[in-house]
Design a protein around this motif. Sequence first.
Motif, mmCIF file in Angstrom:
data_model
loop_
_atom_site.group_PDB
_atom_site.id
_atom_site.type_symbol
_atom_site.label_atom_id
_atom_site.label_comp_id
_atom_site.label_asym_id
_atom_site.label_seq_id
_atom_site.Cartn_x
_atom_site.Cartn_y
_atom_site.Cartn_z
ATOM 1 N N ALA A 584 0.834 -1.204 0.000
ATOM 2 C CA ALA A 584 0.000 0.000 0.000
ATOM 3 C C ALA A 584 0.870 1.255 0.000
ATOM 4 C CB ALA A 584 -0.934 -0.015 1.208
ATOM 5 N N PHE A 585 1.936 1.233 0.801
ATOM 6 C CA PHE A 585 2.857 2.368 0.809
ATOM 7 C C PHE A 585 3.474 2.570 -0.568
ATOM 8 C CE2 PHE A 585 7.268 3.736 0.805
ATOM 9 C CZ PHE A 585 7.185 4.970 1.434
ATOM 10 N N THR A 586 3.914 1.476 -1.181
ATOM 11 C CA THR A 586 4.568 1.566 -2.487
ATOM 12 C C THR A 586 3.673 2.246 -3.512
ATOM 13 O OG1 THR A 586 5.892 -0.421 -2.071
ATOM 14 C CG2 THR A 586 5.577 0.226 -4.370
ATOM 15 N N ALA A 587 2.413 1.822 -3.548
ATOM 16 C CA ALA A 587 1.488 2.394 -4.523
ATOM 17 C C ALA A 587 1.265 3.881 -4.267
ATOM 18 C CB ALA A 587 0.159 1.635 -4.482
ATOM 19 N N LYS A 588 1.056 4.253 -3.010
ATOM 20 C CA LYS A 588 0.801 5.650 -2.672
ATOM 21 C C LYS A 588 2.039 6.505 -2.889
ATOM 22 C CE LYS A 588 -1.683 9.064 -1.251
ATOM 23 N NZ LYS A 588 -2.808 9.560 -2.074
ATOM 24 N N PHE A 589 3.194 5.999 -2.493
ATOM 25 C CA PHE A 589 4.431 6.756 -2.657
ATOM 26 C C PHE A 589 4.718 7.003 -4.135
ATOM 27 C CE2 PHE A 589 9.144 6.880 -2.993
ATOM 28 C CZ PHE A 589 9.360 8.049 -2.289
ATOM 29 N N ASP A 594 4.979 10.714 -8.765
ATOM 30 C CA ASP A 594 4.566 11.040 -10.129
ATOM 31 C C ASP A 594 3.848 12.386 -10.197
ATOM 32 O OD1 ASP A 594 5.625 8.647 -10.938
ATOM 33 O OD2 ASP A 594 3.721 7.573 -10.933
ATOM 34 N N GLU A 595 3.143 12.723 -9.104
ATOM 35 C CA GLU A 595 2.373 13.973 -9.082
ATOM 36 C C GLU A 595 3.240 15.202 -8.827
ATOM 37 O OE1 GLU A 595 -0.500 13.620 -6.039
ATOM 38 O OE2 GLU A 595 -1.862 12.300 -7.170
ATOM 39 N N ARG A 596 4.277 15.058 -8.005
ATOM 40 C CA ARG A 596 4.922 16.226 -7.406
ATOM 41 C C ARG A 596 6.067 16.826 -8.212
ATOM 42 N NH1 ARG A 596 3.037 16.086 -1.989
ATOM 43 N NH2 ARG A 596 0.886 15.348 -2.271
ATOM 44 N N SER A 606 9.144 13.953 3.627
ATOM 45 C CA SER A 606 7.755 14.376 3.759
ATOM 46 C C SER A 606 6.834 13.513 2.903
ATOM 47 C CB SER A 606 7.617 15.850 3.367
ATOM 48 O OG SER A 606 6.274 16.281 3.492
ATOM 49 N N LEU A 607 7.264 13.165 1.684
ATOM 50 C CA LEU A 607 6.461 12.294 0.824
ATOM 51 C C LEU A 607 6.283 10.915 1.456
ATOM 52 C CD1 LEU A 607 7.664 13.025 -2.835
ATOM 53 C CD2 LEU A 607 5.636 13.869 -1.648
ATOM 54 N N CYS A 608 7.344 10.398 2.055
ATOM 55 C CA CYS A 608 7.238 9.096 2.737
ATOM 56 C C CYS A 608 6.251 9.181 3.893
ATOM 57 C CB CYS A 608 8.606 8.658 3.245
ATOM 58 S SG CYS A 608 9.769 8.186 1.944
ATOM 59 N N ALA A 609 6.347 10.266 4.664
ATOM 60 C CA ALA A 609 5.437 10.445 5.794
ATOM 61 C C ALA A 609 3.995 10.553 5.319
ATOM 62 C CB ALA A 609 5.829 11.684 6.593
ATOM 63 N N GLU A 610 3.785 11.286 4.229
ATOM 64 C CA GLU A 610 2.431 11.437 3.702
ATOM 65 C C GLU A 610 1.884 10.106 3.211
ATOM 66 O OE1 GLU A 610 -0.023 13.991 0.294
ATOM 67 O OE2 GLU A 610 2.065 14.497 0.769
ATOM 68 N N ALA A 611 2.725 9.316 2.564
ATOM 69 C CA ALA A 611 2.283 8.008 2.085
ATOM 70 C C ALA A 611 1.915 7.089 3.242
ATOM 71 C CB ALA A 611 3.369 7.374 1.221
ATOM 72 N N VAL A 612 2.748 7.065 4.274
ATOM 73 C CA VAL A 612 2.458 6.237 5.454
ATOM 74 C C VAL A 612 1.154 6.673 6.106
ATOM 75 C CG1 VAL A 612 3.221 5.668 7.791
ATOM 76 C CG2 VAL A 612 4.858 5.649 5.903
ATOM 77 N N HIS A 613 0.996 7.978 6.264
ATOM 78 C CA HIS A 613 -0.218 8.504 6.894
ATOM 79 C C HIS A 613 -1.461 8.162 6.072
ATOM 80 C CE1 HIS A 613 -2.757 11.339 9.129
ATOM 81 N NE2 HIS A 613 -3.229 11.721 7.948
#
Length: 678
Positions: A584-589, A594-596, A606-613
């Motif tokens: 799930a983290f991999t997909a979100k990260f 790709d977006e940023r 920060s991206l890792c933290a956002e993905a985990v959250h």
Amino acid sequence: MHLVEELDRCVSMEGSSLLADSLKGAISRGKMLLKSVSLSGFRGYRNEISIPIDAQTTTVIGRNDAGKSSLFEAMNIFFGGAKLEPTDFTVNSNDPVVVSCTFSDLPSSIVIDSDRSTSLADEYLLTPAAELTVVKTWTRSKLTTPTMAARANHPVFDDDGIDLLNAKLPTLRSLAKKYQVPDSDIDDRRTSSAYRQAIWAAALRDNTARLEEIMVPLTSEDGKSVGNAISSYMPQFHLFRADRPGTEADELAQDPAKAAIKAVLDEYEDQLEVLSRTVQAEVKALLADVVDRLAEVAPDLAASLRPTDPRPSWNKAFGGLQFIDENDVPLSKRGSGTRRLVLLSFFRATAEKGLEANDENPEEYRRGVITAVEEPETALHADLQTDIISALQDVGELPHRQVLLTTHSANLIRLVQASSIRYITGDKFNRRCVQVEPDGDAIPLLTELNRSLGIFTDHNVRCFILVEGRNDVDGLRKLTDTLAVADSKISAFAELELKGLISFMPIGGGGNASLWASNLSPFRRDEVHIMDSDRLTAEHALKPEMVDLLKRADSRRHVFVLDRRELENYLTIESIISTYADEAFTAKFQELVDERGEWDYLDIPSLCAEAVHSVAASTNTPWEDLKPEVQKSKGNRAKKRLVLAFAHQSVSESLARAKPDLYNALLKASSRVRSGKS
């Protein structure tokens, strides 16, 4: 039944009103932060010395007999962890022992009287800097009953002898009439604090009182109530003494389970108070019935009897909890090396527990916690010495935690930020504290350390490696361990550290880089500066301090301001996915990347933290709706976790193949060490 379940059952029944009463003291419970400690008349500290305390980790350094242990012992006595002994007074002196602590991050309200909350500011108990300074004084004639006072900007009346804080309610009512305080100004006529504040306001308004910085007594009548209320907000103080003769009875040093007991009991102090009062009430009622029955047969005897009011000690109730081995041998009977390994594990577990706490509700303990550790390196192998310092620094970075430590190891001193070092020097009549100057000048401190411990000249250090923080240090250690296997030109930095050939200097932010360049110049060692550029795009201009640092580069000072945003931008996506190992983290990260925008300038932690959250099952709040401080806390946690990603083979392969500026910085440091120049 589990203790917490039993407490919940008690307070949900008839004891719920008792719980409400006991929780009045917890209104807006702040978690005080220790800013400084001062002492005089204690052992070798005859004259007063004041020592600033860092918000996270403070390292106390000094020669043998400088008074490092005495400082910790005095703090332990101040916070109630030990009693003052006659031998604690300075020899050949009649001066009292005085210990004062200054706190910030104060509670917004406290409860002194039974039904009314007030504040330290409304009671005029703060310094002009809006901090709380509590002073405790012991005399030889009153060893067990120190006086307690607050050094504060407090109303002083023209009429001598008026002390509202220690006045009883009838006296306050009379003074209210004397100063013609309108009844409408007193919001609660049942409480002393309401009368005090109304009288102070009237007297200051009419110029019959003025504010002066004085010592406000807190050890009698209502003053004692204030003192008790303040004490209940003070941080817990855990002292781990060094393994030395005479400390076998030191519970915390022998078995960290005792510290865990103290912390958990403090967390449930309010509920335990409810349980205690409930048991006391029921026991008193039963004993009263016994006296009534006794009065029927022996009235004189019954009239002479009354039950005592015992206060249970929950620490004693759980005193039997400890570590034992398979042969039932307690940890306190094992060797010092074994005990220190357990202590290291305790600090690691504490840090990990704090990091795993919910950032949106980080109330792990009811009060702050100060952990003081003497010579943490004792009885540990060199690599574990580094680990225990790192674990303690991790604990110090947790919310509402502070760490104090002492060390004699020059190698370990290099692992802490110079701004956190307090060097104690002088004799017992004139001890002083040397530290980095307010303007950032570290030369006096570094000179003292070099003279005392030889941290530069008495060792083989050939190169200082200056980075911004501890995560950078840990990341470069792991990266070079892997890279050195694939590229013989790069040395493993962890190995060079053990040999004393390099010294990392975590300087605490790129803005300090130019200052440190000046501070290290007198020691004539090679320097390799690896600084974040903080660029948001390739065209983004460098900050002025980085431009200034680049201008300072010379034949000894080699400056690398990274082309990419920061060190984490040299990681690979593969290394990060491997570190988190969650689909799930991999997909979100991947979606966020790709977006940023361009990888080199993204805020990777920060991206890792956002993905985990975002993928957490318990998430109810979108990332963008989190408070900035919560986002920052989660980002810091991710940054710490990403240290592991630097060991991934794909990272070293990428650097060896592309040879970006980070590779060149590592190559420069390796070559300067190998050249043999120092």
